[in-house]
Scaffold this active site. Structure first.
Site, short mmCIF file in Angstrom:
data_model
loop_
_atom_site.label_atom_id
_atom_site.label_comp_id
_atom_site.label_asym_id
_atom_site.label_seq_id
_atom_site.Cartn_x
_atom_site.Cartn_y
_atom_site.Cartn_z
N GLU A 48 0.83 -1.20 0.00
CA GLU A 48 0.00 0.00 0.00
C GLU A 48 0.86 1.26 0.00
O GLU A 48 2.08 1.19 0.16
CB GLU A 48 -0.94 -0.03 1.22
CG GLU A 48 -1.91 -1.20 1.14
CD GLU A 48 -2.88 -1.27 2.30
OE1 GLU A 48 -2.70 -0.56 3.30
OE2 GLU A 48 -3.84 -2.06 2.18
N CYS A 57 -1.87 -4.99 -5.50
CA CYS A 57 -2.32 -6.22 -4.85
C CYS A 57 -1.22 -7.30 -4.88
O CYS A 57 -0.35 -7.30 -5.75
CB CYS A 57 -3.53 -6.79 -5.57
SG CYS A 57 -4.93 -5.69 -5.68
N GLU A 59 -1.53 -10.39 -5.73
CA GLU A 59 -1.60 -11.24 -6.92
C GLU A 59 -0.77 -10.63 -8.05
O GLU A 59 -0.01 -11.32 -8.72
CB GLU A 59 -3.05 -11.39 -7.40
CG GLU A 59 -3.98 -12.07 -6.40
CD GLU A 59 -4.70 -11.07 -5.49
OE1 GLU A 59 -4.06 -10.11 -5.01
OE2 GLU A 59 -5.90 -11.28 -5.26
N CYS A 88 -9.40 -9.15 -6.75
CA CYS A 88 -10.17 -8.01 -7.26
C CYS A 88 -10.25 -8.07 -8.79
O CYS A 88 -9.58 -8.87 -9.44
CB CYS A 88 -9.52 -6.70 -6.81
SG CYS A 88 -8.07 -6.23 -7.77
ZN LIG Z 1 -6.17 -7.23 -6.90
#
Ligand SMILES: [Zn+2]
Length: 134
Positions: A48, A57, A59, A88
């Site tokens: 973040e 993210c 992934e 997401c």
């Molecule tokens: Zn994601």
């Protein structure tokens, strides 16, 4: 589908990687482990940023690490969160780029399997490389 051994080691790798998540704002650490056709595992965590949109993210970190080292074919990705959250939309799209049959394993922080699915199931009627050839 995956052999149990692969599933378990991917969940474990994602669970371990999750410790390195940088999630001071959401307090929602995520770990991912991507298994490639070459047999390697690439881990990722969410990273973040105080400028929120700069966040990435777990992934996509794992996918970009793999691609940056020459990998193009993926077999499976495990994602571990506190409560078994699902990838997401952005990550689904990035996964779709490299194959709709990639298995997606979703587990919680205890390593319990919550769901096993595929990119095709998570992102139906996706836009991908073949669409640009039409
Ligand atoms: Zn994601």
């Amino acid at each position: 589908m995956l052999v149990n051994e692969v599933r378990e080691s991917l969940i474990e790798a994602a669970k371990e990687a999750r410790k390195w998540a940088y999630a001071p704002y959401s307090q929602y650490p995520v770990g991912a482990a991507l298994f490639t056709a070459s047999g390697r595992i690439y881990e990722g965590v969410n990273v973040e940023n105080a400028a929120f949109p700069m966040t990435i993210c777990a992934e996509r970190v794992a996918i970009f690490k793999a691609v940056s080292e020459g990998e193009r074919e993926f077999r499976a990705i495990a994602v571990v969160t506190k409560n078994g959250g699902s990838p997401c939309g952005a990550c689904r799209q990035v996964l779709a780029e490299f194959g709709l049959e990639t298995v997606v394993i979703i587990a919680d922080e205890e390593g319990r399997l919550r769901r096993e699915t595929t990119v095709a199931e998570l992102l139906p009627e996706s836009f991908g490389p073949p669409d640009l050839d039409r």
